[in-house]
Design a protein around this motif. Structure first.
Motif, PDB file in Angstrom:
ATOM      1  N   ALA A 124       0.336  -6.025   4.049  1.00  0.00           N
ATOM      2  CA  ALA A 124       1.331  -5.416   3.173  1.00  0.00           C
ATOM      3  C   ALA A 124       1.297  -6.023   1.781  1.00  0.00           C
ATOM      4  O   ALA A 124       1.428  -5.316   0.768  1.00  0.00           O
ATOM      5  CB  ALA A 124       2.722  -5.566   3.787  1.00  0.00           C
ATOM      6  N   LEU A 125       1.097  -7.356   1.695  1.00  0.00           N
ATOM      7  CA  LEU A 125       0.990  -7.987   0.384  1.00  0.00           C
ATOM      8  C   LEU A 125      -0.217  -7.475  -0.386  1.00  0.00           C
ATOM      9  O   LEU A 125      -0.137  -7.177  -1.581  1.00  0.00           O
ATOM     10  CB  LEU A 125       0.910  -9.502   0.556  1.00  0.00           C
ATOM     11  CG  LEU A 125       2.227 -10.253   0.752  1.00  0.00           C
ATOM     12  CD1 LEU A 125       1.961 -11.720   1.016  1.00  0.00           C
ATOM     13  CD2 LEU A 125       3.136 -10.089  -0.449  1.00  0.00           C
ATOM     14  N   ASP A 126      -1.365  -7.376   0.301  1.00  0.00           N
ATOM     15  CA  ASP A 126      -2.566  -6.900  -0.385  1.00  0.00           C
ATOM     16  C   ASP A 126      -2.401  -5.451  -0.858  1.00  0.00           C
ATOM     17  O   ASP A 126      -2.866  -5.088  -1.948  1.00  0.00           O
ATOM     18  CB  ASP A 126      -3.767  -7.019   0.551  1.00  0.00           C
ATOM     19  CG  ASP A 126      -4.121  -8.471   0.855  1.00  0.00           C
ATOM     20  OD1 ASP A 126      -3.686  -9.342   0.073  1.00  0.00           O
ATOM     21  OD2 ASP A 126      -4.803  -8.734   1.865  1.00  0.00           O
ATOM     22  N   ARG A 127      -1.746  -4.620  -0.077  1.00  0.00           N
ATOM     23  CA  ARG A 127      -1.524  -3.234  -0.500  1.00  0.00           C
ATOM     24  C   ARG A 127      -0.594  -3.173  -1.702  1.00  0.00           C
ATOM     25  O   ARG A 127      -0.792  -2.369  -2.620  1.00  0.00           O
ATOM     26  CB  ARG A 127      -0.948  -2.423   0.655  1.00  0.00           C
ATOM     27  CG  ARG A 127      -1.938  -2.092   1.753  1.00  0.00           C
ATOM     28  CD  ARG A 127      -1.285  -1.210   2.794  1.00  0.00           C
ATOM     29  NE  ARG A 127      -2.238  -0.772   3.810  1.00  0.00           N
ATOM     30  CZ  ARG A 127      -1.938   0.044   4.817  1.00  0.00           C
ATOM     31  NH1 ARG A 127      -0.678   0.494   4.933  1.00  0.00           N
ATOM     32  NH2 ARG A 127      -2.851   0.395   5.701  1.00  0.00           N
ATOM     33  N   ALA A 128       0.439  -4.002  -1.695  1.00  0.00           N
ATOM     34  CA  ALA A 128       1.380  -3.980  -2.807  1.00  0.00           C
ATOM     35  C   ALA A 128       0.728  -4.435  -4.106  1.00  0.00           C
ATOM     36  O   ALA A 128       1.008  -3.888  -5.184  1.00  0.00           O
ATOM     37  CB  ALA A 128       2.594  -4.851  -2.483  1.00  0.00           C
ATOM     38  N   TYR A 129      -0.164  -5.422  -4.049  1.00  0.00           N
ATOM     39  CA  TYR A 129      -0.826  -5.929  -5.243  1.00  0.00           C
ATOM     40  C   TYR A 129      -2.083  -5.143  -5.603  1.00  0.00           C
ATOM     41  O   TYR A 129      -2.748  -5.478  -6.583  1.00  0.00           O
ATOM     42  CB  TYR A 129      -1.182  -7.398  -5.054  1.00  0.00           C
ATOM     43  CG  TYR A 129      -0.004  -8.340  -5.215  1.00  0.00           C
ATOM     44  CD1 TYR A 129       0.291  -8.907  -6.443  1.00  0.00           C
ATOM     45  CD2 TYR A 129       0.817  -8.643  -4.136  1.00  0.00           C
ATOM     46  CE1 TYR A 129       1.373  -9.772  -6.590  1.00  0.00           C
ATOM     47  CE2 TYR A 129       1.901  -9.491  -4.265  1.00  0.00           C
ATOM     48  CZ  TYR A 129       2.179 -10.051  -5.497  1.00  0.00           C
ATOM     49  OH  TYR A 129       3.257 -10.902  -5.644  1.00  0.00           O
ATOM     50  N   GLY A 130      -2.403  -4.110  -4.846  1.00  0.00           N
ATOM     51  CA  GLY A 130      -3.560  -3.292  -5.163  1.00  0.00           C
ATOM     52  C   GLY A 130      -4.882  -3.887  -4.739  1.00  0.00           C
ATOM     53  O   GLY A 130      -5.928  -3.474  -5.251  1.00  0.00           O
TER      54      GLY A 130
END
Length: 500
Positions: free
Chosen positions: A215-221
């Protein structure tokens, strides 16, 4: 990429939404807002409590990023939206949306301007040039101008070069994947996204699972996103469950308005207008007995998208509808629709429409007084006076048809015909009606009823065999239209019509 998160005005948002997929059955406000957002992009999805729109490929159609954001901010309150946020990723836009303050929409039936109320403007970050610009002042120069100053819709936008710094400062409560681990992360000293990303990734994956890092990686692109897009159904059917039992039919109107908001979004996306719809309600299982459900069909003369008019019609019908048992749920079905084009606006004052149209007035009167009391006449191609017109409910749709061409001699017939011919008194061989009648014109012979049944040929009010019509003058009543019956039996005189 540019994602826009829209917050619907749901009355009871879920306190702890699922951190993974979007709900399979979104709330009515979410579904209506998602259908409305399809006009800006085909990539629309429902993620937890918000509606997310990917408008990266649609920016040129709406004049760029800044113009689209200002257009959404101006029109979103009219469809029930209470917040807007934009970011390069979907989860980032959703997290920014959760930081915005609540925005209360006015009730459905309040007037547009009731009194002068001035509220401090809400600052919105829609770009570098508009970061600190206050809301426009709606106060007029004169004291007589009555304006209700509504605070602007909360909005927040984050450009790509500020994405990492903006997300690092957000609290962990705005990340759905971290909500189940907030107590443990707080004991570790992690309060923000940046502090969480500073921890070793291997240790985070072993202790909290891979879903948090993903989820963190998706949020930061740093990782691609995959969502289930909203697909508009071919036919409209929406259901709404009440939190309690509704005992009065008028109480169903509030739920019907929420369903009408979904219908409005569906009609706009399909570019259609509704001709017929049905409101169905489900009764309480405990008290309904053998009663399954109730329904209220509604039909309009022309295809319409005016939800306020439909709400008024439903309110008129529900006011006269008794409920056999308490109601727990509603369903609205659009049973008949047709392609409909929106009316073009005009800049000329004389072209501006005021009030409701004639069709809407007829439908509202029919709903209030009854369809059998509001009638519409239609001319028929028939030479018999009593069959030259037919009356039917004015609320029923009428197919466009060219009226029949009538002969010129029919212009001599009176405008008022009696429902039933009135038999006149006789004084010798002369008919009387408030005095002796003097014949001015005639006779005009009508031979009718040759296709009728033999026993109905000489019945008064039905198809008559032979009539001789005259224009007569009465000393008290003026000009009259009378006829002499020449069929089998005793000859008699009758009054058929009266001239104005």
């Amino acid at each position: 990429m540019l994602w826009i998160a829209l917050r619907p005005g749901a009355p009871h948002p879920p306190p702890h939404p699922s951190p993974h997929a979007s709900p399979s059955t979104p709330e009515p406000e979410q579904q209506a807002l998602a259908w409305w957002a399809l006009q800006f992009s085909p990539r629309v999805c429902v993620i937890e409590e918000a509606v997310l729109v990917d408008v990266a490929d649609s920016l040129r159609l709406f004049g760029g990023r800044r113009a689209l954001l200002h257009r959404l901010r101006a029109t979103l309150p009219s469809v029930g939206g209470t917040g807007l946020a934009a970011a390069p990723t979907a989860l980032a836009a959703l997290a920014l949306l959760r930081t915005l303050p609540p925005f209360d929409l006015p009730p459905f039936n309040l007037p547009q301007a009731a009194e002068v109320q001035h509220t401090p403007p809400v600052r919105a970050n829609l770009g570098p040039r508009h970061a600190n610009r206050p809301a426009p002042d709606t106060r007029g120069p004169g004291p007589r101008r009555v304006v209700t100053a509504t605070p602007p819709l909360p909005a927040l936008a984050c450009p790509r070069h500020q994405l990492q710094a903006t997300l690092d400062a957000l609290p962990l409560a705005h990340l759905s994947a971290a909500r189940d681990h907030l107590p443990l992360l707080a004991r570790l000293g992690c309060q923000t996204w940046g502090q969480l990303r500073a921890l070793p990734r291997d240790g985070l994956a072993r202790r909290f699972g891979a879903a948090l890092l993903e989820a963190l990686d998706r949020a930061y692109g740093l990782r691609p996103e995959a969502w289930t897009w909203t697909v508009l159904p071919e036919t409209f059917s929406a259901r709404l469950e009440f939190t309690g039992r509704v005992e009065v039919a008028q109480g169903l109107l509030f739920g019907a308005q929420r369903l009408l908001a979904q219908l409005d979004a569906w009609l706009q996306a399909r570019q259609r207008g509704v001709l017929a719809l049905t409101l169905l309600w489900e009764h309480d299982l405990v008290r309904r007995g053998e009663l399954r459900h109730g329904e209220l069909p509604l039909r309009t003369a022309t295809a319409t998208r005016d939800m306020r008019h439909l709400a008024r019609l439903l309110g008129e019908h529900l006011a006269r509808t008794p409920l056999a048992a308490p109601v727990l749920a509603l369903r609205l079905d659009a049973t008949e629709t047709e392609p409909c084009q929106a009316d073009n606006g005009s800049l000329l004052p004389e072209d501006l429409k005021e009030g409701e149209s004639m069709a809407q007035l007829i439908e509202r009167l029919s709903a209030r007084l009854g369809a059998e009391r509001v009638l519409r006449g239609r001319v028929l191609a028939d030479h018999r006076p009593q069959h030259m017109q037919v009356w039917f409910p004015a609320s029923l749709p009428v197919a466009p048809a060219r009226p029949p061409t009538l002969p010129h001699h029919l212009c001599l017939q009176p405008p008022w015909l009696l429902p039933e011919p009135l038999r006149l008194d006789m004084r010798g061989e002369s008919p009387w009606y408030q005095g002796p009648l003097r014949m001015l014109a005639g006779p005009e012979r009508l031979e009718t009823g040759w296709w009728s049944f033999a026993d109905a040929a000489d019945t008064e009010g039905e198809e008559l065999a032979l009539r001789d019509y005259y224009v007569a003058r009465s000393p008290q009543a003026g000009l009259l239209w009378v006829y002499r019956r020449r069929s089998a039996g005793e000859p008699a005189w009758f009054l058929q019509g009266i001239y104005g």
